[in-house]
Design a protein around this motif. Structure first.
Motif, PDB file in Angstrom:
ATOM      1  N   GLY A  55       0.836  -1.190   0.000  1.00  0.00           N
ATOM      2  CA  GLY A  55       0.000   0.000   0.000  1.00  0.00           C
ATOM      3  C   GLY A  55       0.871   1.239   0.000  1.00  0.00           C
ATOM      4  O   GLY A  55       2.076   1.162   0.233  1.00  0.00           O
ATOM      5  N   TYR A  56       0.262   2.378  -0.268  1.00  0.00           N
ATOM      6  CA  TYR A  56       1.011   3.638  -0.238  1.00  0.00           C
ATOM      7  C   TYR A  56       0.073   4.765   0.133  1.00  0.00           C
ATOM      8  O   TYR A  56      -1.153   4.586   0.160  1.00  0.00           O
ATOM      9  CB  TYR A  56       1.695   3.900  -1.589  1.00  0.00           C
ATOM     10  N   GLY A  57       0.638   5.929   0.440  1.00  0.00           N
ATOM     11  CA  GLY A  57      -0.163   7.080   0.835  1.00  0.00           C
ATOM     12  C   GLY A  57      -0.116   8.163  -0.218  1.00  0.00           C
ATOM     13  O   GLY A  57       0.935   8.738  -0.464  1.00  0.00           O
ATOM     14  N   SER A  58      -1.249   8.429  -0.845  1.00  0.00           N
ATOM     15  CA  SER A  58      -1.337   9.486  -1.845  1.00  0.00           C
ATOM     16  C   SER A  58      -1.841  10.751  -1.165  1.00  0.00           C
ATOM     17  O   SER A  58      -3.029  10.872  -0.872  1.00  0.00           O
ATOM     18  CB  SER A  58      -2.282   9.066  -2.971  1.00  0.00           C
ATOM     19  N   TYR A  59      -0.924  11.674  -0.899  1.00  0.00           N
ATOM     20  CA  TYR A  59      -1.281  12.885  -0.163  1.00  0.00           C
ATOM     21  C   TYR A  59      -1.381  14.088  -1.088  1.00  0.00           C
ATOM     22  O   TYR A  59      -0.648  14.207  -2.068  1.00  0.00           O
ATOM     23  CB  TYR A  59      -0.259  13.153   0.945  1.00  0.00           C
ATOM     24  N   GLY A  60      -2.278  14.984  -0.753  1.00  0.00           N
ATOM     25  CA  GLY A  60      -2.530  16.197  -1.510  1.00  0.00           C
ATOM     26  C   GLY A  60      -3.930  16.671  -1.172  1.00  0.00           C
ATOM     27  O   GLY A  60      -4.734  15.901  -0.636  1.00  0.00           O
ATOM     28  N   SER A  61      -4.233  17.923  -1.475  1.00  0.00           N
ATOM     29  CA  SER A  61      -5.569  18.428  -1.163  1.00  0.00           C
ATOM     30  C   SER A  61      -6.607  17.701  -2.006  1.00  0.00           C
ATOM     31  O   SER A  61      -6.326  17.252  -3.123  1.00  0.00           O
ATOM     32  CB  SER A  61      -5.643  19.933  -1.428  1.00  0.00           C
ATOM     33  N   VAL A  62      -7.815  17.593  -1.489  1.00  0.00           N
ATOM     34  CA  VAL A  62      -8.906  16.965  -2.230  1.00  0.00           C
ATOM     35  C   VAL A  62      -9.115  17.681  -3.566  1.00  0.00           C
ATOM     36  O   VAL A  62      -9.360  17.055  -4.596  1.00  0.00           O
ATOM     37  CB  VAL A  62     -10.205  16.980  -1.397  1.00  0.00           C
ATOM     38  N   GLU A  63      -8.982  18.985  -3.537  1.00  0.00           N
ATOM     39  CA  GLU A  63      -9.191  19.785  -4.749  1.00  0.00           C
ATOM     40  C   GLU A  63      -8.170  19.480  -5.833  1.00  0.00           C
ATOM     41  O   GLU A  63      -8.499  19.507  -7.029  1.00  0.00           O
ATOM     42  CB  GLU A  63      -9.126  21.273  -4.376  1.00  0.00           C
ATOM     43  N   GLU A  64      -6.942  19.156  -5.439  1.00  0.00           N
ATOM     44  CA  GLU A  64      -5.858  19.053  -6.414  1.00  0.00           C
ATOM     45  C   GLU A  64      -5.433  17.637  -6.794  1.00  0.00           C
ATOM     46  O   GLU A  64      -4.783  17.439  -7.816  1.00  0.00           O
ATOM     47  CB  GLU A  64      -4.629  19.822  -5.892  1.00  0.00           C
ATOM     48  N   VAL A  65      -5.762  16.641  -5.988  1.00  0.00           N
ATOM     49  CA  VAL A  65      -5.441  15.251  -6.360  1.00  0.00           C
ATOM     50  C   VAL A  65      -6.383  14.830  -7.488  1.00  0.00           C
ATOM     51  O   VAL A  65      -7.600  14.962  -7.361  1.00  0.00           O
ATOM     52  CB  VAL A  65      -5.593  14.297  -5.155  1.00  0.00           C
ATOM     53  N   GLN A 100       9.396   3.925  11.020  1.00  0.00           N
ATOM     54  CA  GLN A 100      10.606   4.296  10.261  1.00  0.00           C
ATOM     55  C   GLN A 100      10.669   3.523   8.937  1.00  0.00           C
ATOM     56  O   GLN A 100      11.387   2.535   8.805  1.00  0.00           O
ATOM     57  CB  GLN A 100      11.865   4.000  11.089  1.00  0.00           C
ATOM     58  N   THR A 101       9.890   3.980   7.965  1.00  0.00           N
ATOM     59  CA  THR A 101       9.924   3.388   6.623  1.00  0.00           C
ATOM     60  C   THR A 101       9.965   4.522   5.610  1.00  0.00           C
ATOM     61  O   THR A 101       9.867   5.702   5.965  1.00  0.00           O
ATOM     62  CB  THR A 101       8.679   2.518   6.343  1.00  0.00           C
ATOM     63  N   GLU A 102      10.051   4.146   4.327  1.00  0.00           N
ATOM     64  CA  GLU A 102      10.061   5.156   3.270  1.00  0.00           C
ATOM     65  C   GLU A 102       8.665   5.722   3.006  1.00  0.00           C
ATOM     66  O   GLU A 102       8.512   6.677   2.252  1.00  0.00           O
ATOM     67  CB  GLU A 102      10.625   4.550   1.977  1.00  0.00           C
ATOM     68  N   TRP A 103       7.649   5.164   3.656  1.00  0.00           N
ATOM     69  CA  TRP A 103       6.260   5.580   3.420  1.00  0.00           C
ATOM     70  C   TRP A 103       6.087   7.085   3.626  1.00  0.00           C
ATOM     71  O   TRP A 103       5.508   7.779   2.777  1.00  0.00           O
ATOM     72  CB  TRP A 103       5.323   4.811   4.361  1.00  0.00           C
ATOM     73  N   GLY A 104       6.568   7.596   4.755  1.00  0.00           N
ATOM     74  CA  GLY A 104       6.361   9.002   5.082  1.00  0.00           C
ATOM     75  C   GLY A 104       7.021   9.942   4.090  1.00  0.00           C
ATOM     76  O   GLY A 104       6.435  10.959   3.686  1.00  0.00           O
ATOM     77  N   ASP A 105       8.243   9.628   3.692  1.00  0.00           N
ATOM     78  CA  ASP A 105       8.957  10.475   2.721  1.00  0.00           C
ATOM     79  C   ASP A 105       8.218  10.499   1.389  1.00  0.00           C
ATOM     80  O   ASP A 105       8.084  11.553   0.763  1.00  0.00           O
ATOM     81  CB  ASP A 105      10.386   9.958   2.509  1.00  0.00           C
ATOM     82  N   ILE A 106       7.739   9.339   0.957  1.00  0.00           N
ATOM     83  CA  ILE A 106       7.008   9.261  -0.311  1.00  0.00           C
ATOM     84  C   ILE A 106       5.720  10.079  -0.228  1.00  0.00           C
ATOM     85  O   ILE A 106       5.378  10.836  -1.144  1.00  0.00           O
ATOM     86  CB  ILE A 106       6.695   7.794  -0.668  1.00  0.00           C
ATOM     87  N   ALA A 107       5.009   9.953   0.889  1.00  0.00           N
ATOM     88  CA  ALA A 107       3.747  10.685   1.064  1.00  0.00           C
ATOM     89  C   ALA A 107       3.982  12.193   1.057  1.00  0.00           C
ATOM     90  O   ALA A 107       3.247  12.957   0.421  1.00  0.00           O
ATOM     91  CB  ALA A 107       3.062  10.250   2.360  1.00  0.00           C
ATOM     92  N   MET A 108       5.024  12.641   1.772  1.00  0.00           N
ATOM     93  CA  MET A 108       5.307  14.076   1.844  1.00  0.00           C
ATOM     94  C   MET A 108       5.837  14.621   0.518  1.00  0.00           C
ATOM     95  O   MET A 108       5.511  15.750   0.115  1.00  0.00           O
ATOM     96  CB  MET A 108       6.300  14.367   2.978  1.00  0.00           C
ATOM     97  N   ASP A 109       6.640  13.840  -0.178  1.00  0.00           N
ATOM     98  CA  ASP A 109       7.114  14.260  -1.504  1.00  0.00           C
ATOM     99  C   ASP A 109       5.934  14.435  -2.449  1.00  0.00           C
ATOM    100  O   ASP A 109       5.865  15.390  -3.228  1.00  0.00           O
ATOM    101  CB  ASP A 109       8.089  13.222  -2.086  1.00  0.00           C
TER     102      ASP A 109
END
Length: 270
Positions: free
Chosen positions: A82-92, A179-188
């Motif tokens: 799984g992964y985290g797709s972050y961004g505003s509702v308006e812009e994703v 401590q995984t790459e998940w957070g960095d990917i989500a924030m990027d």
């Protein structure tokens, strides 16, 4: 005969850690992921490596058939990918929102469908779904990610009741900050999608907070042990809540009203 475990998303983080834990417990482990080159360390330890793309039905079918042809049984399925797709509702984009559900829900559901007939015939099996504290709380810019995890919580509860008569157990693991790459990917992804638009100032605060919390995150091995516990203990709990801030935040969300929880979150962004 060794029991057989399938772990999705085994190329890194919690999935990889769980693979090592289950092998230590005597399981024949099949690590599955898109990035098979990232699982050479599993292969070196005698584990099987299988290519799996949860957005491709043929890939899912092939992965499960590969295990069944070699082993003839499946005892544990750890739905970790799984992964985290972050961004505003308006812009994703809706296209990206659908992909988030495709990986985090529909791909997970499909591989589960494919292992259930074997588990029913065996009259035994364990399905461990990796949710998140994000299946119980919400945070700014995580709408689509939280939506998938809220969905996974309810989906897992229904599945647990349906398959119990066949000797199959379903457990949910809800990690906190790990401590995984998940957070960095989500924030990027968040910065890429919403870092320059109308939400830019709030995005910057969220990213800054994420960076400051990095030293507090729970080591991935702790979650590997917890997932392996959920996969193997005789009478599993329905939920396992583990990791940085998981228990306090979920407890606060349970007892605070919506507006109060909103204010608590927004106070961190001042």
């Amino acid at each position: 005969m060794k029991k057989v475990a399938i772990i999705t998303g085994a190329s890194s983080g919690m999935g990889k850690s769980t693979a090592f834990e289950l092998q230590t417990k005597g399981y024949k482990v099949y690590g599955m992921a898109r990035r098979t080159d990232k699982m050479n360390d599993l292969k070196a330890k005698g584990m099987e490596v299988v290519s799996l793309d949860l957005t491709n039905d043929a890939s899912i079918v092939n992965a499960v058939n590969t295990v069944l042809e070699k082993e003839g049984r499946i005892d544990v399925l750890v739905n970790n990918a799984g992964y985290g797709s972050y961004g505003s509702v308006e812009e994703v984009s809706i296209e990206e929102a659908k992909r988030q559900f495709e990986v985090n829900i529909f791909g997970l559901a499909r591989i589960t469908q494919l292992v259930l007939p074997t588990m029913r015939k065996q009259k035994s099996g364990r399905i461990v779904n990796i949710s998140s504290m994000g299946g119980k709380i919400y945070t700014p810019f995580g709408a689509w990610y939280h939506a998938t995890k809220f969905a996974l919580e309810g989906w897992s509860d229904c599945l647990r009741i349906e398959v119990k008569p066949f000797g199959i157990d379903v457990a949910i693991v809800e990690p906190g900050g790990i401590q995984t790459e998940w957070g960095d990917i989500a924030m990027d992804n968040l910065e890429k999608v919403s870092g320059k638009g109308p939400y830019a100032s709030m995005v910057k605060k969220v990213v800054d907070i994420s960076g400051k919390n990095k030293n507090n995150l729970t080591p991935v091995e702790v979650l590997g042990k917890e997932i392996a516990k959920a996969a193997t203990e005789k009478n599993p709990r329905t939920r396992y809540l583990k990791g940085y801030l998981a228990k306090p935040l979920v407890t606060l969300r349970k007892w605070l009203g919506d507006r109060t929880f909103d204010k608590m979150l927004m106070s961190q962004l001042k």
